[in-house]
Design an enzyme around this catalytic site. Structure first.
Site, short mmCIF file in Angstrom:
data_model
loop_
_atom_site.label_atom_id
_atom_site.label_comp_id
_atom_site.label_asym_id
_atom_site.label_seq_id
_atom_site.Cartn_x
_atom_site.Cartn_y
_atom_site.Cartn_z
N CYS A 106 -48.70 56.95 36.39
CA CYS A 106 -47.56 56.07 36.08
C CYS A 106 -47.68 54.77 36.86
O CYS A 106 -48.30 54.72 37.94
CB CYS A 106 -46.27 56.79 36.46
N GLY A 107 -47.07 53.72 36.35
CA GLY A 107 -47.07 52.46 37.08
C GLY A 107 -46.29 52.54 38.39
O GLY A 107 -46.46 51.69 39.27
#
Length: 232
Positions: A106-107
């Protein structure tokens, strides 16, 4: 609602009292059966003498049963660790907890894991624990096995807090713990978890006291954590 049913042989001389009693005990219903099957433990002679009649007793346990079975805190739950073993969350009594659904791709992964590692090191000796639950429901960003996830967290982010087995946090198959967390603290746009790294803060008595969005970093939760820990 929970139902309990059984059948018993009642002496006919007691039927009048039994029917009066059934009017008082409203949740329980007594129904006569005209041609009952004869239990093997009752002799034919006793039944044929017609001194007994088979009654069906059914009790509906609603309010009291539902209240007693409803989870009161996170200590009422058992979860699976990374090896598939049961973990009774009551072992964390007296601890302040951050419960978070994590993802490896995930970012928000780098910032959240980095912050969690730092804040855990800072407060673990004062009673903070972080319980991380991998979840692949958001963008498919936690596709690896639990072994791969653990290896990444431990080697890349030097995490010392426990990583549990992968779970669903939304939908019909959501982990019971997460159903409880969401019902205890709904989000701004409803109860559903919106993305990776949603966080719940739990006090020393197992009560869910706050919920934080995925973009809220653990570092920005420090003031709330210190308050629950009783740290100046």
């Amino acid at each position: 609602m929970l139902n309990f049913a059984t059948r018993v042989l009642i002496p006919r001389k007691n039927l009048s009292f039994l029917r009066q009693f059934s009017l008082i005990l409203k949740p329980t219903h007594f129904n006569s059966v005209s041609t009952p099957p004869i239990p093997t433990v009752i002799s034919n002679s006793i039944v044929s003498a017609k001194r007994f009649e088979l009654f069906c007793l059914r009790s509906d346990y609603s309010t009291m049963a539902s209240q007693s079975s409803k989870p009161q805190s996170i200590y009422d739950f058992t979860v699976k660790d990374a090896k598939g073993n049961d973990v009774d969350l009551s072992i964390y009594k007296g601890k302040v907890l951050i419960i978070v659904n994590v993802a490896s791709q995930c970012g928000l992964t780098n910032s959240n894991y980095t912050d969690m590692t730092e804040i855990y090191k800072k407060y673990k000796d004062q009673g903070l624990e972080i319980l991380a639950f991998p979840c692949n429901q958001f963008g498919g960003q936690e596709p690896g096995s639990i072994e791969e996830i653990q290896n990444m967290v431990c080697t890349r982010f030097k995490a010392e807090y426990p990583i549990f087995d992968k779970v669903d946090v939304n939908g019909d198959n959501a982990a019971p713990l997460y159903k409880f967390l969401k019902s205890s603290k709904g989000g701004f746009f409803g109860d559903s978890i919106k993305w990776n790294f949603s966080k719940f803060l739990v006090d020393k008595e197992g009560n869910v006291v706050d919920r934080y969005s995925p973009t809220t970093t653990p570092a920005s939760m420090e003031k709330d954590i210190k308050k629950l820990l009783g740290v100046a």
